[in-house]
Write a protein that holds these residues in place. Sequence first.
Motif, PDB file in Angstrom:
ATOM      1  N   ILE A 107      -0.277  -5.611  17.777  1.00 31.21           N
ATOM      2  CA  ILE A 107      -0.825  -4.267  16.810  1.00 31.21           C
ATOM      3  C   ILE A 107      -0.416  -4.066  15.406  1.00 31.21           C
ATOM      4  CG2 ILE A 107      -0.713  -1.961  17.138  1.00 31.21           C
ATOM      5  CD1 ILE A 107      -0.089  -2.265  20.310  1.00 31.21           C
ATOM      6  N   TYR A 108       0.804  -4.711  15.128  1.00 30.02           N
ATOM      7  CA  TYR A 108       1.121  -4.521  13.770  1.00 30.02           C
ATOM      8  C   TYR A 108       0.156  -5.324  12.923  1.00 30.02           C
ATOM      9  CZ  TYR A 108       3.128  -4.888   9.267  1.00 30.02           C
ATOM     10  OH  TYR A 108       3.489  -4.613   7.953  1.00 30.02           O
ATOM     11  N   ARG A 109      -0.257  -6.487  13.244  1.00 27.01           N
ATOM     12  CA  ARG A 109      -1.195  -7.344  12.505  1.00 27.01           C
ATOM     13  C   ARG A 109      -2.663  -6.650  12.263  1.00 27.01           C
ATOM     14  NH1 ARG A 109       2.953  -9.492  13.233  1.00 27.01           N
ATOM     15  NH2 ARG A 109       3.360 -11.464  13.002  1.00 27.01           N
ATOM     16  N   LEU A 110      -2.932  -5.834  13.339  1.00 27.69           N
ATOM     17  CA  LEU A 110      -4.094  -4.957  13.045  1.00 27.69           C
ATOM     18  C   LEU A 110      -4.027  -3.674  11.780  1.00 27.69           C
ATOM     19  CD1 LEU A 110      -5.033  -4.370  16.508  1.00 27.69           C
ATOM     20  CD2 LEU A 110      -6.273  -5.748  14.999  1.00 27.69           C
ATOM     21  N   TYR A 111      -2.435  -3.212  12.088  1.00 30.25           N
ATOM     22  CA  TYR A 111      -2.009  -2.222  10.922  1.00 30.25           C
ATOM     23  C   TYR A 111      -2.059  -2.941   9.711  1.00 30.25           C
ATOM     24  CZ  TYR A 111       1.468   0.908   8.490  1.00 30.25           C
ATOM     25  OH  TYR A 111       1.793   1.849   7.597  1.00 30.25           O
ATOM     26  N   GLU A 112      -1.657  -4.195   9.535  1.00 32.97           N
ATOM     27  CA  GLU A 112      -1.440  -4.861   8.134  1.00 32.97           C
ATOM     28  C   GLU A 112      -2.781  -4.943   7.859  1.00 32.97           C
ATOM     29  OE1 GLU A 112       1.504  -8.144   7.740  1.00 32.97           O
ATOM     30  OE2 GLU A 112      -0.348  -9.280   7.382  1.00 32.97           O
ATOM     31  N   ILE A 113      -3.807  -5.237   8.719  1.00 31.11           N
ATOM     32  CA  ILE A 113      -5.269  -5.628   8.108  1.00 31.11           C
ATOM     33  C   ILE A 113      -5.595  -4.234   7.446  1.00 31.11           C
ATOM     34  CG2 ILE A 113      -7.523  -5.644   9.009  1.00 31.11           C
ATOM     35  CD1 ILE A 113      -6.397  -7.799  11.029  1.00 31.11           C
ATOM     36  N   VAL A 114      -5.318  -3.052   8.070  1.00 29.47           N
ATOM     37  CA  VAL A 114      -5.813  -1.609   7.433  1.00 29.47           C
ATOM     38  C   VAL A 114      -5.001  -1.467   6.303  1.00 29.47           C
ATOM     39  CG1 VAL A 114      -6.010   0.864   7.845  1.00 29.47           C
ATOM     40  CG2 VAL A 114      -6.315  -0.695   9.739  1.00 29.47           C
ATOM     41  N   GLY A 115      -3.788  -2.079   5.984  1.00 22.92           N
ATOM     42  CA  GLY A 115      -3.027  -1.888   4.720  1.00 22.92           C
ATOM     43  C   GLY A 115      -3.659  -2.752   3.594  1.00 22.92           C
ATOM     44  N   TRP A 148       1.487   4.054   1.606  1.00 23.46           N
ATOM     45  CA  TRP A 148       1.451   5.044   2.879  1.00 23.46           C
ATOM     46  C   TRP A 148       2.038   4.342   4.098  1.00 23.46           C
ATOM     47  CZ3 TRP A 148      -1.603   2.273   6.076  1.00 23.46           C
ATOM     48  CH2 TRP A 148      -2.902   1.467   5.519  1.00 23.46           C
ATOM     49  N   VAL A 152      -6.605   1.873  15.230  1.00 28.16           N
ATOM     50  CA  VAL A 152      -5.268   0.891  15.793  1.00 28.16           C
ATOM     51  C   VAL A 152      -4.503   1.757  16.703  1.00 28.16           C
ATOM     52  CG1 VAL A 152      -3.428  -0.212  14.705  1.00 28.16           C
ATOM     53  CG2 VAL A 152      -5.678  -0.352  13.570  1.00 28.16           C
ATOM     54  N   VAL A 205       4.506   3.312  12.027  1.00 28.30           N
ATOM     55  CA  VAL A 205       3.960   1.665  11.606  1.00 28.30           C
ATOM     56  C   VAL A 205       4.429   1.101  13.246  1.00 28.30           C
ATOM     57  CG1 VAL A 205       4.876  -0.282  10.478  1.00 28.30           C
ATOM     58  CG2 VAL A 205       4.865   2.197   9.355  1.00 28.30           C
ATOM     59  N   PRO A 206       3.421   0.271  13.596  1.00 26.51           N
ATOM     60  CA  PRO A 206       3.482  -0.220  14.881  1.00 26.51           C
ATOM     61  C   PRO A 206       4.467  -1.653  14.843  1.00 26.51           C
ATOM     62  CG  PRO A 206       1.564  -0.855  14.177  1.00 26.51           C
ATOM     63  CD  PRO A 206       2.031   0.242  13.230  1.00 26.51           C
ATOM     64  N   ALA A 212      -3.606 -12.255  10.895  1.00 28.49           N
ATOM     65  CA  ALA A 212      -3.967 -11.599   9.836  1.00 28.49           C
ATOM     66  C   ALA A 212      -3.999 -12.371   8.322  1.00 28.49           C
ATOM     67  CB  ALA A 212      -3.353 -10.270   9.360  1.00 28.49           C
ATOM     68  N   TRP A 228       0.978  -1.161   0.042  1.00 25.53           N
ATOM     69  CA  TRP A 228       0.006   0.061   0.017  1.00 25.53           C
ATOM     70  C   TRP A 228       0.959   1.148  -0.092  1.00 25.53           C
ATOM     71  CZ3 TRP A 228       0.213  -4.141   3.164  1.00 25.53           C
ATOM     72  CH2 TRP A 228       0.751  -4.031   4.759  1.00 25.53           C
TER      73      TRP A 228
END
Lengths: 146, 146, 146, 146, 146, 146, 146, 146, 146, 146
Positions: F85-93, E77, E92, F79-80, E114, E75
Motif C-alpha cells: 500500500i505504501y508503494r501506491l502512496y509513494e506513487i501519489v507523492g 504533505w 489508496v 501514511v500507510p 514503484a 512532497w
Amino acid sequence: MNKVEMTEAIILAKSARNLSWEAIAEGIGMGTVWVTSACLGMNSMPAEPAAKLCALLELSDEVKAALMQYPTKQWQWQVPQDPLIYRLYEIVGVYGETLKEVIQEKFGDGIMSAIDFTMDVAKEENPKGDRVVLTMNGKFLPYKAW
Amino acid sequence: MNKVEMTEAIILAKSARNLSWEAIAEGIGMGTVWVTSACLGMNSMPAEPAAKLCALLELSDEVKAALMQYPTKQWQWQVPQDPLIYRLYEIVGVYGETLKEVIQEKFGDGIMSAIDFTMDVAKEENPKGDRVVLTMNGKFLPYKAW
Amino acid sequence: MNKVEMTEAIILAKSARNLSWEAIAEGIGMGTVWVTSACLGMNSMPAEPAAKLCALLELSDEVKAALMQYPTKQWQWQVPQDPLIYRLYEIVGVYGETLKEVIQEKFGDGIMSAIDFTMDVAKEENPKGDRVVLTMNGKFLPYKAW
Amino acid sequence: MNKVEMTEAIILAKSARNLSWEAIAEGIGMGTVWVTSACLGMNSMPAEPAAKLCALLELSDEVKAALMQYPTKQWQWQVPQDPLIYRLYEIVGVYGETLKEVIQEKFGDGIMSAIDFTMDVAKEENPKGDRVVLTMNGKFLPYKAW
Amino acid sequence: MNKVEMTEAIILAKSARNLSWEAIAEGIGMGTVWVTSACLGMNSMPAEPAAKLCALLELSDEVKAALMQYPTKQWQWQVPQDPLIYRLYEIVGVYGETLKEVIQEKFGDGIMSAIDFTMDVAKEENPKGDRVVLTMNGKFLPYKAW
Amino acid sequence: MNKVEMTEAIILAKSARNLSWEAIAEGIGMGTVWVTSACLGMNSMPAEPAAKLCALLELSDEVKAALMQYPTKQWQWQVPQDPLIYRLYEIVGVYGETLKEVIQEKFGDGIMSAIDFTMDVAKEENPKGDRVVLTMNGKFLPYKAW
Amino acid sequence: MNKVEMTEAIILAKSARNLSWEAIAEGIGMGTVWVTSACLGMNSMPAEPAAKLCALLELSDEVKAALMQYPTKQWQWQVPQDPLIYRLYEIVGVYGETLKEVIQEKFGDGIMSAIDFTMDVAKEENPKGDRVVLTMNGKFLPYKAW
Amino acid sequence: MNKVEMTEAIILAKSARNLSWEAIAEGIGMGTVWVTSACLGMNSMPAEPAAKLCALLELSDEVKAALMQYPTKQWQWQVPQDPLIYRLYEIVGVYGETLKEVIQEKFGDGIMSAIDFTMDVAKEENPKGDRVVLTMNGKFLPYKAW
Amino acid sequence: MNKVEMTEAIILAKSARNLSWEAIAEGIGMGTVWVTSACLGMNSMPAEPAAKLCALLELSDEVKAALMQYPTKQWQWQVPQDPLIYRLYEIVGVYGETLKEVIQEKFGDGIMSAIDFTMDVAKEENPKGDRVVLTMNGKFLPYKAW
Amino acid sequence: MNKVEMTEAIILAKSARNLSWEAIAEGIGMGTVWVTSACLGMNSMPAEPAAKLCALLELSDEVKAALMQYPTKQWQWQVPQDPLIYRLYEIVGVYGETLKEVIQEKFGDGIMSAIDFTMDVAKEENPKGDRVVLTMNGKFLPYKAW
C-alpha cells in the motif's frame, strides 16, 4: 537587536578571544549552564552580569539590552533529533514515571519546578571512559487545595 | 506473566506491606531509581536482585521471571502531559542546546550515554521550600571516525 | 562559514574536479561513508583529515574549520519520503522487533551504539541485477544496573 | 488463528523447549533474522519451512497455516521509542542522505530493494566491548525511463 | 542550476512556445507522464532525451545537466490538499486493502514496484462526461526467503 | 451485524470453499476489485449482487443486509506502512503534481472523480518478471463557475 | 505573475477604488463567493469574467493570465485557528456524521460534490442580532458499482 | 446509559419500525438535522421532545435521560476520511478565507456562531443529477472591545 | 502596512518613550489586555482608540489603518512551548473537564464565548510571593434546539 | 479502585442524591472547582475532605483511598474538540502572547504557577445574556539566575 543576533555577536566575540563558556561564566561570577543558556537566548540576564559579560567580550550596549530582554522560550521539535539532546529526551521517557513515583514518595503530591531551578555539568574522570554528571536542583512545589 | 501484570503484582504487595520504593531498594541493596524503574517495567533485573525482591515481597517465581525479561521500552506521548514529567521535558527543551554546548566543550564531540547511565533523587531541605536534587551520571561516548 | 555553506563549497569543488566520494575518501585515507557524512555536515572531521581534504580539493581554511565544528544533527522528516531513504526506514519498521530479539539473544539486554559505529557500502555484482551490501558495525552497550 | 496468536504460540513453545531463535533457524535450515521475522508475523513462510518449524516445536497445523499467510506489515510508531530500535532510526536520519550519495554514485539513479532483501546479525568479539555487525543485502533497482 | 530553477526555465520556455507536455514528450520520443515528471524534478533524465528536450525548447546545457541529476524526491504533505491529488490519495485509502488482496491473490506475497514502473493518462470520450483513464504498470517483486 | 463481522463471515466462507475473489466476482457477474472492496466493507452492494453472493457462499440474510449498508469509509493511517500500500502512496507523492499537469492539460481545470470510478487489476506475463497492471477509470468533473 | 502576486495586485486595486467584493462581483455578473475565491487564488477564472474584472479594476493582462491559471489548492492547517474558519471546521466535526445520515437517507449512498458546487452568503436581519446564512449547493454523486 | 448505548438503542428501534430520520423529526415536531444530531449524541435534547421521541420509538426512560444529558462533543479525526465528510472539510479549506472576507465585509469583524446555529438539508431535483442544498444559519457575533 | 510591521512600529515607539502597555491603555481609555492584543495584531481596533493611540505614540496613519484591519488570528503551535503560555495550556488540560461540569451545572448546556469576551490581569501582593490574578468574562451562549 | 472507577462511583452517588458539585463542595467546606477536579481524578484530596465527601455521599473507604492517591494528569488531545473546552484553548492561542507581555510587565521575567493555583467560576447575571466569570489565581514564580 534581537536574541538571535545577540547570540551570533557573542559567539563571534567568544571565538575571536578563544574563550570557553566556562571561562566566560567564571569571568562574570555566575554558573556555566546559566550563562550559556542566557547567551543562547533562553534566559534573561540581569543588568549587572550582562554589563560584565559585555565588558569581558567588548560588546556593545545593544548586546547588553538584548541579554536583559525577557525571552520567548521555544525549540524546534516535539521529539529532538540531535543525538545528545535525544538521549536526554529518552531519559525523560524511560524514567519519567519512575521519577514521579520516587519524588512524590519523598515529597508528597507536587512537582519539581523548572523555573526556580539550577543545573550543573561536571566531568568525572574514569579509566573506562569519562562520565558526564548532570545535577538538577529545583524547588518542590506542592499542589494546593482550596 | 507480562511486565504490566508484574507491575500490578509488585504494587499490590508493596501497598499491603506499606513499603516505600526506598525501603525495597535498600532491602535488596540497589539504587531506588533503578529498582523503581525495573518494577515499572522499564529495565530488566538480573537474577539475584530479582530473587531478593520476590523474597522480600513474597512474590512468585513468575514475577521474578518477568522482572528478568528484557523490556520493550515505550511511553505514551511525544509531549508528556503530567506536570511533573512535563517539567523535565521542558528542561530538555529550554536547556538542550545549552547542555550540548557545555558537554561538548568539556568532552569533545559525542554524547552522554542513556544506557551506561545511573540516576539518583535526593531531598535538600530548605526553609523557603524543600528542593529536589536529580543527579544523572552517564558515560561520555565520543563520535568515531573511520 | 556554516555547515551548509561548507557542503556547497565541497560539492562545487568535487564537481569541478570530477571526483567521486570514493576517490576523495581514498585520497585522505578514511572510509567513504564517513567522509561523505562529514562533508554533508553530519559528522565533525578531525584536523588532520580535514586538512588533507582541503588540500585535495584546494579549499580554504574556513572550510577546514567548518569541517571540524561539532554538528547539530537533524533531518527534515519523521517519515522520510525519498524512496531510497524510505526503504531504509521501512526496513527498521519491518525488522526492528526482529533485530531486538536477535541482538538481545546474542548479547543480552542492551543496544547497538549509533555513536561508536561504522558503516560501509559495497557492490555485489550479480547477473540478475547487482546488489547493494550495507554493513553496520556498532559497539554493543549493555544496560547498567545500579 | 491470526498472526498475533501464532506469535504467542511459537514463543510459548520456544520458551518451553528453551530454544534460541538461532537454534530454530538452524533446525529448519533458514536464516535467523528471516525466521524470527516470520515468527513475529512480519513475513510469510513457505509451506516447507513452516512444516519443519511446526514439527520442531510440536505446533499444530493452524500455526503452520498462520505462518504461510501473507502479512499486513505495520508498526506502532512514526518515531520508534525502544532505545535499540531508535538507534537504527537515528542511523537512517544521520546517514540517509549519505547513503543516497554513495549508493547512487556506485550504481546510478535507483534504490536498494527492501523486498528482494536479506539481513544478517553477527557478533564481533572485541576486548573493548563486543560489537554488533548488521549486514543488509538488497537488490539495486534502477529507475525506469519510458 | 538546481531542479527548482530548471523547472521554472522549462515552464517558461514551454509557455513561450505554447507547447503542451504531450507535444514535448512526442518531440523527444518518450512518454508524457515520464517527461512531465522529469521536468517537474521528480525523475532524472538520461543524456539523450535531455539533449533533445533542450534542443526543442532552446535551453542551455545547465538545464540539461539539471535534468540529468538524480533527484531527492519529496512532497509537502502527509495528506495532500489539492482536490485532484487528494482524490488519488483517497483511492489508496479506500482501495488499498482491496488491491493488496487482489494483487497477492494473483501473484503471491510481494508488491508492485514503484521504481520499475510506468504510467499513462488517456482520455475516454463519453457523452455523459469524459473519463480519465490512468494505467499503472509496475513489476511484481516477490518477498524473498533466506 | 456490522461490516467487520460481515467481512469475517465472508472470508471464513471463502476459505472453507477455497474460492478466490476472482471466482466470487465471476460468480455474481461483477468486477473483482469492486466485489472485494464491498466484501472488505468499503462499498455498499445493491440487493441483487448481495443476494447472489450470499447464495454462492451460503451466508445468512444478515450478511446480505450488512453488504447493503452504506459504509463509513476510513483507514488507519495518514501514511500507510504495509509495503504494497505504501508503494501506491509513494506513487501519489512522486507523480501527483505530474498527473495534475497532464490531466488538466487534456481536460481543463477539474478532477478525476473517486466516486464515479472503476478500477481493474491485470497480470502481464513477462520473462523478466510478471507485471501488475492497474487501470483506473474516473469521470472528469470540471470546476464550476457561478 | 503567480497567484499570490495576483491577489496582492487585486486587493491593492480594490482598496484604492474602495470597492467591496460584492460590488466587484456584480460588476462582472458573477457570484460574490466565487469571485472572491478566484481573486484569492482558489479557483481559475474563465477568460471573459477575468477580462471584465481587469477592466473594472484597471489591471494588466498579467493579472488576467494569472486569474485564468488552474490553481493548486492548499491551505496552511489541518485544524484551522482563525475563529471564523474554526467555527466552520467545528460544524463539520459536530454535524459531519449527522449530514452523512441525512443526505444518504434522502439520496442513497454517495456524496455531495465539492467541485460541481456553488455557495452563497446572505445577511438575515434580526433584532436579537443579525444572522449569517450560508447556502451550499452541490451535485449529488452516487457511488458506482461495476 | 451513556450516549453510545443510547444511539444504538435508537437506531435499533428506528430500523425495527423502518422509520427515517425525517419521519422521526416530523413525529416530534423538530428539525431533521437537529434530531439526528441529538440521536447521534452530539446535542442534548430538552425533556419534551425527548419524551415524544421515546414514546414514538417505545424506548425506556433511560434513553430519555441519556438524550437529555449534556454531551462532550468530539470526533475521531483532524482530517476526516469518509468521502462525504471529507468534501465538507475540503470546502472549509478551499473557501474558508473567502468566507472570512465576504462575511466580515457584510457584518464587520466577528464570527458566525456554531452554537446559536441551525442547519437544514434539502434535495433539489435536477435532470442532470439531483443536488444537495445545505443551509446553515448562525448568529453573527461581533468582537468586543473593552 | 501589515499587522507584523504595525506591531514592530508600535513596540519601537513604546520603547523610545519608555511607556508600559498599561500606560498606553490608560492613555486611550481602554483595557490593558485588549490594547496589548490589538497592538500584537490579535484584535482590530475601532477608529477612535486607534487614532488616540497613534497620537499618543506619534505614529502614522498607516499604523492606524493597520490597527483597524480585521486580523486573521493564528498562533504557531498546537502545544505551546514558552513556559508562561504552556502553564495556561496545562490549566485548560487539567481543568477543562472540570470547568465544563461546573459551568454547565450553573448555566445549562452551552459555552462561554471567546468573542463576546473580556479579560483582565491584576497583581495580588503577598508576603510569600505575589500572585497573578486573571479574570475572564465571557457571555454564556446556550445551545439552540430547532 | 483506580481513579476512573472512583469518578464513576462518585457521579452515581451524586446523581442518586441529586446533588450539584456546588452543594458537595459546600458540604465539605472546599472550593467547587477544586472539589470537582479531585472527583474527576485531576487532583489528590487530603484525608480530611476525602473522609467528609465519602460520608456525605455514603461511599466506601476505597473511594476515599482513591481520592487521596496522587494522580497522573493527562488529557486526550493536543487540540481539544468539545466547544466549551476549545474556546478556552482558543483564548490561550489568541491572548497567550498578550498575557506574557502584560504579566511580565507587571511582575518581571517569570511565570504564573499552575500548581500553586486556585480557580473559581461565577455567574454574572445580565439582561442581554448571563456571563461566565472565571478567576484564576496563581503564584508568580520569577526565573532564577545562578
